[in-house]
Motif scaffolding. Sequence first.
Motif, PDB file in Angstrom:
ATOM      1  N   GLY A 120       0.788  -1.124   0.092  1.00 56.52           N
ATOM      2  CA  GLY A 120       0.072  -0.192   0.097  1.00 56.52           C
ATOM      3  C   GLY A 120       0.837   1.253  -0.098  1.00 56.52           C
ATOM      4  N   LEU A 121       2.117   1.308   0.860  1.00 59.76           N
ATOM      5  CA  LEU A 121       2.842   2.449   0.814  1.00 59.76           C
ATOM      6  C   LEU A 121       3.513   2.588  -0.418  1.00 59.76           C
ATOM      7  CD1 LEU A 121       4.375   1.878   4.114  1.00 59.76           C
ATOM      8  CD2 LEU A 121       2.909   3.664   3.849  1.00 59.76           C
ATOM      9  N   ILE A 122       4.019   1.801  -1.221  1.00 55.56           N
ATOM     10  CA  ILE A 122       4.543   1.650  -2.471  1.00 55.56           C
ATOM     11  C   ILE A 122       3.648   2.211  -3.588  1.00 55.56           C
ATOM     12  CG2 ILE A 122       5.668   0.289  -4.292  1.00 55.56           C
ATOM     13  CD1 ILE A 122       6.842  -1.623  -2.133  1.00 55.56           C
ATOM     14  N   LEU A 123       2.542   1.659  -3.675  1.00 50.94           N
ATOM     15  CA  LEU A 123       1.364   2.038  -4.537  1.00 50.94           C
ATOM     16  C   LEU A 123       0.831   3.440  -4.336  1.00 50.94           C
ATOM     17  CD1 LEU A 123      -0.570  -1.263  -5.125  1.00 50.94           C
ATOM     18  CD2 LEU A 123       0.945   0.006  -6.697  1.00 50.94           C
ATOM     19  N   GLU A 124       0.817   3.929  -3.171  1.00 50.88           N
ATOM     20  CA  GLU A 124       0.399   5.144  -2.785  1.00 50.88           C
ATOM     21  C   GLU A 124       1.218   6.131  -3.171  1.00 50.88           C
ATOM     22  OE1 GLU A 124      -1.083   7.478   1.320  1.00 50.88           O
ATOM     23  OE2 GLU A 124       0.790   6.203   1.475  1.00 50.88           O
ATOM     24  N   ALA A 125       2.715   6.099  -3.112  1.00 50.41           N
ATOM     25  CA  ALA A 125       3.469   6.874  -3.409  1.00 50.41           C
ATOM     26  C   ALA A 125       3.705   7.025  -5.135  1.00 50.41           C
ATOM     27  CB  ALA A 125       4.858   6.379  -3.136  1.00 50.41           C
ATOM     28  N   ILE A 126       3.280   6.123  -5.838  1.00 51.31           N
ATOM     29  CA  ILE A 126       3.175   5.921  -7.241  1.00 51.31           C
ATOM     30  C   ILE A 126       1.795   6.715  -7.472  1.00 51.31           C
ATOM     31  CG2 ILE A 126       2.827   4.599  -9.250  1.00 51.31           C
ATOM     32  CD1 ILE A 126       4.570   2.361  -7.769  1.00 51.31           C
ATOM     33  N   ILE A 127       0.772   6.328  -7.136  1.00 49.94           N
ATOM     34  CA  ILE A 127      -0.610   6.948  -7.329  1.00 49.94           C
ATOM     35  C   ILE A 127      -0.325   8.642  -7.054  1.00 49.94           C
ATOM     36  CG2 ILE A 127      -2.991   7.070  -7.060  1.00 49.94           C
ATOM     37  CD1 ILE A 127      -2.803   3.867  -6.783  1.00 49.94           C
ATOM     38  N   ASP A 128      -0.107   8.741  -5.938  1.00 48.19           N
ATOM     39  CA  ASP A 128      -0.082  10.225  -5.381  1.00 48.19           C
ATOM     40  C   ASP A 128       0.732  11.077  -6.238  1.00 48.19           C
ATOM     41  OD1 ASP A 128      -1.871   9.565  -3.573  1.00 48.19           O
ATOM     42  OD2 ASP A 128      -0.227   9.572  -1.815  1.00 48.19           O
ATOM     43  N   ARG A 129       2.056  10.518  -6.853  1.00 48.77           N
ATOM     44  CA  ARG A 129       2.916  11.190  -7.548  1.00 48.77           C
ATOM     45  C   ARG A 129       2.123  11.482  -9.043  1.00 48.77           C
ATOM     46  NH1 ARG A 129       8.406   9.059  -7.126  1.00 48.77           N
ATOM     47  NH2 ARG A 129       8.298  10.252  -5.297  1.00 48.77           N
ATOM     48  N   LEU A 159     -17.080   8.194   4.488  1.00 47.19           N
ATOM     49  CA  LEU A 159     -18.104   8.994   4.933  1.00 47.19           C
ATOM     50  C   LEU A 159     -19.302   8.849   3.919  1.00 47.19           C
ATOM     51  CD1 LEU A 159     -16.131  12.193   5.393  1.00 47.19           C
ATOM     52  CD2 LEU A 159     -17.415  10.982   7.109  1.00 47.19           C
ATOM     53  N   GLY A 160     -19.285   8.040   2.794  1.00 42.15           N
ATOM     54  CA  GLY A 160     -20.375   7.943   1.848  1.00 42.15           C
ATOM     55  C   GLY A 160     -20.541   8.788   1.256  1.00 42.15           C
ATOM     56  N   CYS A 161     -19.447   9.812   0.644  1.00 43.97           N
ATOM     57  CA  CYS A 161     -19.602  10.686  -0.023  1.00 43.97           C
ATOM     58  C   CYS A 161     -18.480  10.965  -1.165  1.00 43.97           C
ATOM     59  CB  CYS A 161     -19.752  12.232   0.475  1.00 43.97           C
ATOM     60  SG  CYS A 161     -18.365  12.592   1.438  1.00 43.97           S
ATOM     61  N   ALA A 162     -18.782  11.550  -2.293  1.00 49.12           N
ATOM     62  CA  ALA A 162     -17.790  11.287  -3.257  1.00 49.12           C
ATOM     63  C   ALA A 162     -16.698  12.605  -3.102  1.00 49.12           C
ATOM     64  CB  ALA A 162     -18.322  11.588  -4.711  1.00 49.12           C
ATOM     65  N   PRO A 163     -15.308  12.055  -3.410  1.00 43.70           N
ATOM     66  CA  PRO A 163     -14.641  13.160  -3.303  1.00 43.70           C
ATOM     67  C   PRO A 163     -14.682  14.455  -4.184  1.00 43.70           C
ATOM     68  CG  PRO A 163     -13.586  11.057  -4.276  1.00 43.70           C
ATOM     69  CD  PRO A 163     -15.039  10.938  -4.135  1.00 43.70           C
ATOM     70  N   LYS A 164     -14.173  15.544  -3.681  1.00 44.28           N
ATOM     71  CA  LYS A 164     -14.711  16.678  -4.064  1.00 44.28           C
ATOM     72  C   LYS A 164     -13.547  17.033  -5.379  1.00 44.28           C
ATOM     73  CE  LYS A 164     -16.374  19.067  -0.295  1.00 44.28           C
ATOM     74  NZ  LYS A 164     -16.148  20.093   0.616  1.00 44.28           N
ATOM     75  N   PRO A 165     -14.129  17.519  -6.526  1.00 46.64           N
ATOM     76  CA  PRO A 165     -13.085  17.564  -7.714  1.00 46.64           C
ATOM     77  C   PRO A 165     -12.035  18.526  -7.510  1.00 46.64           C
ATOM     78  CG  PRO A 165     -15.466  18.310  -8.303  1.00 46.64           C
ATOM     79  CD  PRO A 165     -15.560  17.754  -6.735  1.00 46.64           C
ATOM     80  N   GLY A 202      -1.717  17.622 -11.701  1.00 52.46           N
ATOM     81  CA  GLY A 202      -2.398  19.005 -11.033  1.00 52.46           C
ATOM     82  C   GLY A 202      -3.277  18.872  -9.907  1.00 52.46           C
ATOM     83  N   ALA A 203      -3.407  17.633  -9.458  1.00 52.10           N
ATOM     84  CA  ALA A 203      -4.155  17.518  -8.173  1.00 52.10           C
ATOM     85  C   ALA A 203      -3.638  17.523  -6.720  1.00 52.10           C
ATOM     86  CB  ALA A 203      -4.587  15.850  -7.906  1.00 52.10           C
ATOM     87  N   ALA A 204      -4.144  17.947  -5.667  1.00 49.31           N
ATOM     88  CA  ALA A 204      -3.453  18.039  -4.414  1.00 49.31           C
ATOM     89  C   ALA A 204      -2.947  16.730  -4.035  1.00 49.31           C
ATOM     90  CB  ALA A 204      -4.746  18.535  -3.356  1.00 49.31           C
ATOM     91  N   PRO A 205      -1.878  17.007  -3.266  1.00 51.01           N
ATOM     92  CA  PRO A 205      -1.072  15.827  -2.606  1.00 51.01           C
ATOM     93  C   PRO A 205      -1.918  14.954  -1.580  1.00 51.01           C
ATOM     94  CG  PRO A 205       0.097  17.680  -2.237  1.00 51.01           C
ATOM     95  CD  PRO A 205      -1.161  18.182  -2.602  1.00 51.01           C
ATOM     96  N   GLU A 206      -1.566  13.757  -1.463  1.00 48.12           N
ATOM     97  CA  GLU A 206      -2.407  12.700  -0.645  1.00 48.12           C
ATOM     98  C   GLU A 206      -3.657  12.346  -1.253  1.00 48.12           C
ATOM     99  OE1 GLU A 206      -2.319  13.712   3.382  1.00 48.12           O
ATOM    100  OE2 GLU A 206       0.129  13.843   3.694  1.00 48.12           O
TER     101      GLU A 206
END
Length: 94
Positions: A58-67, A88-94, A73-77
């Motif tokens: 998970g840590l390895i794939l997280e670093a790749i996907i986040d990068r 929370l049952g809601c969609a992420p904000k664009p 142009g998306a925010a980190p993390e």
Amino acid sequence: MVERFWLGLRQLLVAVDQLAYILIAVPIYVVAGGPTPSADETISSRVGRAAIKGHRWGLILEAIIDRLFVLIGAAPEHCRRNVETAFLGCAPKP
């Protein structure tokens, strides 16, 4: 109308992401067990949960996907932000 197109395209991409997650997770679930995969979860959310738990994969794939998301142009993390919204049952904000 252009804004509707982009919002619709975003929803389509989320649906493809959810389908890809299920296509990957169900065979693993059948063979190895564990919690039942949710069709509402995305790959990013699952990776984020694994990273929070400290799983190496998970840590390895997280670093790749986040990068990748930062490069477009998306925010980190990205992965960890999607874990919160998924639970929370809601969609992420664009």
